[in-house]
Design a protein around this motif. Structure first.
Motif, mmCIF file in Angstrom:
data_model
loop_
_atom_site.group_PDB
_atom_site.id
_atom_site.type_symbol
_atom_site.label_atom_id
_atom_site.label_comp_id
_atom_site.label_asym_id
_atom_site.label_seq_id
_atom_site.Cartn_x
_atom_site.Cartn_y
_atom_site.Cartn_z
ATOM 1 N N PRO A 1 28.515 84.167 93.058
ATOM 2 C CA PRO A 1 29.539 84.683 94.315
ATOM 3 C C PRO A 1 30.635 85.884 93.528
ATOM 4 C CG PRO A 1 30.641 82.486 93.508
ATOM 5 C CD PRO A 1 29.096 82.568 92.685
ATOM 6 N N ALA A 2 30.582 87.195 94.268
ATOM 7 C CA ALA A 2 30.601 88.297 93.761
ATOM 8 C C ALA A 2 31.630 88.351 93.178
ATOM 9 C CB ALA A 2 30.689 89.253 94.986
ATOM 10 N N ARG A 3 32.985 87.913 92.838
ATOM 11 C CA ARG A 3 34.140 87.242 93.082
ATOM 12 C C ARG A 3 33.873 87.192 91.174
ATOM 13 N NH1 ARG A 3 39.749 88.173 93.173
ATOM 14 N NH2 ARG A 3 40.714 86.707 92.667
ATOM 15 N N MET A 4 32.810 86.480 91.054
ATOM 16 C CA MET A 4 32.603 85.998 89.563
ATOM 17 C C MET A 4 32.101 86.993 88.725
ATOM 18 S SD MET A 4 30.172 83.050 88.814
ATOM 19 C CE MET A 4 30.634 81.982 89.587
ATOM 20 N N SER A 5 32.636 89.129 88.992
ATOM 21 C CA SER A 5 32.533 90.058 87.706
ATOM 22 C C SER A 5 33.851 90.389 87.997
ATOM 23 C CB SER A 5 31.352 90.591 88.544
ATOM 24 O OG SER A 5 30.192 90.620 89.340
ATOM 25 N N ASP A 6 34.604 89.730 88.643
ATOM 26 C CA ASP A 6 36.274 90.018 88.842
ATOM 27 C C ASP A 6 36.841 89.549 87.553
ATOM 28 O OD1 ASP A 6 38.938 90.879 89.538
ATOM 29 O OD2 ASP A 6 38.744 89.908 91.006
ATOM 30 N N PRO A 7 37.104 90.597 86.440
ATOM 31 C CA PRO A 7 38.096 89.958 85.190
ATOM 32 C C PRO A 7 39.178 89.483 85.472
ATOM 33 C CG PRO A 7 37.763 92.651 85.273
ATOM 34 C CD PRO A 7 37.307 92.176 86.226
ATOM 35 N N GLN A 8 39.960 89.606 87.143
ATOM 36 C CA GLN A 8 40.977 88.778 87.425
ATOM 37 C C GLN A 8 40.729 87.662 88.187
ATOM 38 O OE1 GLN A 8 44.320 90.067 86.412
ATOM 39 N NE2 GLN A 8 42.664 91.729 85.832
ATOM 40 N N ALA A 9 39.618 86.616 88.282
ATOM 41 C CA ALA A 9 39.197 85.851 88.875
ATOM 42 C C ALA A 9 39.847 84.789 88.078
ATOM 43 C CB ALA A 9 37.579 86.119 89.277
ATOM 44 N N HIS A 10 39.796 83.867 88.531
ATOM 45 C CA HIS A 10 40.790 82.470 87.772
ATOM 46 C C HIS A 10 39.598 81.245 88.362
ATOM 47 C CE1 HIS A 10 45.048 83.799 88.321
ATOM 48 N NE2 HIS A 10 44.363 84.534 89.777
ATOM 49 N N ALA A 11 39.606 80.861 87.244
ATOM 50 C CA ALA A 11 38.782 79.277 87.061
ATOM 51 C C ALA A 11 39.349 78.720 86.292
ATOM 52 C CB ALA A 11 37.652 80.411 85.920
ATOM 53 N N ILE A 12 38.589 77.401 86.531
ATOM 54 C CA ILE A 12 39.036 76.409 86.117
ATOM 55 C C ILE A 12 38.064 74.978 85.252
ATOM 56 C CG2 ILE A 12 38.751 74.889 88.531
ATOM 57 C CD1 ILE A 12 41.578 73.359 87.596
ATOM 58 N N GLU A 13 38.449 74.161 84.584
ATOM 59 C CA GLU A 13 37.747 73.623 83.960
ATOM 60 C C GLU A 13 38.104 72.355 84.166
ATOM 61 O OE1 GLU A 13 38.220 71.299 81.267
ATOM 62 O OE2 GLU A 13 36.532 70.739 80.356
ATOM 63 N N ASP B 1 36.604 68.482 83.412
ATOM 64 C CA ASP B 1 35.310 67.620 82.468
ATOM 65 C C ASP B 1 34.363 68.426 81.685
ATOM 66 O OD1 ASP B 1 37.339 65.262 82.544
ATOM 67 O OD2 ASP B 1 35.819 64.276 84.047
ATOM 68 N N GLY B 2 34.003 69.779 81.630
ATOM 69 C CA GLY B 2 32.926 70.262 80.751
ATOM 70 C C GLY B 2 32.623 70.848 82.093
ATOM 71 N N VAL B 3 32.561 71.127 83.229
ATOM 72 C CA VAL B 3 32.272 72.035 83.811
ATOM 73 C C VAL B 3 33.247 73.020 84.307
ATOM 74 C CG1 VAL B 3 31.224 72.221 85.992
ATOM 75 C CG2 VAL B 3 31.055 69.868 84.629
ATOM 76 N N ASN B 4 32.328 74.957 83.983
ATOM 77 C CA ASN B 4 34.360 75.431 84.089
ATOM 78 C C ASN B 4 33.596 75.821 86.121
ATOM 79 O OD1 ASN B 4 34.915 76.150 81.951
ATOM 80 N ND2 ASN B 4 33.211 76.728 81.347
ATOM 81 N N TRP B 5 34.316 75.892 86.576
ATOM 82 C CA TRP B 5 34.592 76.901 88.622
ATOM 83 C C TRP B 5 34.977 77.459 88.576
ATOM 84 C CZ3 TRP B 5 32.354 72.829 91.608
ATOM 85 C CH2 TRP B 5 31.679 71.693 90.812
ATOM 86 N N LEU B 6 34.763 78.784 89.334
ATOM 87 C CA LEU B 6 35.021 79.997 89.430
ATOM 88 C C LEU B 6 36.521 79.304 91.136
ATOM 89 C CD1 LEU B 6 35.494 83.699 90.331
ATOM 90 C CD2 LEU B 6 33.911 82.897 91.584
ATOM 91 N N LEU B 7 37.410 79.783 90.735
ATOM 92 C CA LEU B 7 38.358 79.461 92.361
ATOM 93 C C LEU B 7 38.207 80.826 92.835
ATOM 94 C CD1 LEU B 7 40.676 78.053 93.514
ATOM 95 C CD2 LEU B 7 42.493 78.795 92.081
ATOM 96 N N GLU B 8 38.288 80.610 94.064
ATOM 97 C CA GLU B 8 38.687 81.157 95.438
ATOM 98 C C GLU B 8 39.638 80.579 96.597
ATOM 99 O OE1 GLU B 8 34.641 84.137 96.358
ATOM 100 O OE2 GLU B 8 34.234 81.827 95.915
ATOM 101 N N GLN B 9 40.745 81.442 96.395
ATOM 102 C CA GLN B 9 42.051 80.820 97.569
ATOM 103 C C GLN B 9 40.806 81.750 98.715
ATOM 104 O OE1 GLN B 9 43.270 78.412 97.166
ATOM 105 N NE2 GLN B 9 44.240 78.051 95.058
ATOM 106 N N ARG B 10 41.044 80.926 100.121
ATOM 107 C CA ARG B 10 40.683 81.240 101.177
ATOM 108 C C ARG B 10 41.592 80.803 102.002
ATOM 109 N NH1 ARG B 10 35.809 77.723 102.313
ATOM 110 N NH2 ARG B 10 37.529 75.551 101.700
ATOM 111 N N GLU B 11 41.885 82.429 102.961
ATOM 112 C CA GLU B 11 43.172 82.320 103.793
ATOM 113 C C GLU B 11 42.714 81.722 105.044
ATOM 114 O OE1 GLU B 11 46.466 84.089 104.912
ATOM 115 O OE2 GLU B 11 45.205 85.021 103.464
ATOM 116 N N GLY B 12 43.893 80.333 105.163
ATOM 117 C CA GLY B 12 43.908 78.905 106.638
ATOM 118 C C GLY B 12 43.390 77.871 106.708
ATOM 119 N N THR B 13 42.668 77.962 105.009
ATOM 120 C CA THR B 13 42.001 76.497 105.136
ATOM 121 C C THR B 13 42.429 76.129 102.746
ATOM 122 O OG1 THR B 13 39.445 75.338 104.787
ATOM 123 C CG2 THR B 13 39.944 77.601 104.318
ATOM 124 N N GLY B 14 41.723 75.225 102.566
ATOM 125 C CA GLY B 14 41.617 75.197 101.093
ATOM 126 C C GLY B 14 40.691 76.108 100.203
#
Length: 163
Positions: free
Chosen positions: A94-106, A108-121
């Motif tokens: 994802p292009a958002r992965m290059s954004d230093p302001q992007a949010h991530a969550i860990e 159980d040892g796996v890191n995930w980039l979080l993208e909030q989408r309009e109108g859905t989850g």
């Protein structure tokens, strides 16, 4: 003169209808139109191999939701709860992965980039893995990243970390 009409195929036709109804309502069987439509990614061969291994490890239920069939069928996609949770493996970075302001969550040892989408989850995509795994959740999970825990073990076992 009496006319006698016979319908020799009626019993077999009625049997076919009854069998179709039984199959449609049997656990794990769904009519063709009941599959969750999921676009299939086109990863490189190495990533696809990791995705096939992940597919074999995926849980039957997530957050109390049963696994669904996807359309088209693919070892790169999976869904639960009539598409409430959709997994795609081998997606592009994802292009958002290059954004230093992007949010991530860990989870159980796996890191995930979080993208909030309009109108859905939310949509989550693994980071620092040999293949990108995308997990899209519907609006009922707008503030719940709990389903990520169900995928941490399978992702951790099948898609190698890159760092």
């Amino acid at each position: 003169m009496k006319s006698s009409h016979r319908f020799p195929r009626l019993p077999s036709a009625a049997g076919a209808v009854a069998a179709a109804l039984l199959l449609a309502t049997a656990p794990g069987c769904a009519p063709t139109g009941a599959r969750t439509p999921v676009p299939v990614p086109s990863p490189a061969a190495e990533s696809a191999a990791y995705c096939r291994a992940l597919h074999r490890e995926l849980p039957d239920t997530v957050a109390g939701l049963a696994r669904d069939a996807t359309s088209p069928r693919s070892e790169l996609t999976a869904a639960w709860g009539d598409g409430a949770i959709v997994l795609r493996c081998g997606v592009p970075r994802p292009a958002r992965m290059s954004d230093p302001q992007a949010h991530a969550i860990e989870a159980d040892g796996v890191n995930w980039l979080l993208e909030q989408r309009e109108g859905t989850g939310p949509r989550f995509t693994t980071t620092y893995r040999a293949a990108y795994v995308e997990l899209s959740l519907d609006e009922r999970f707008a503030h719940d990243s709990g389903p990520l825990v169900a995928f941490a073990g399978p992702v951790g076992r099948t898609v190698p970390a890159t760092v």
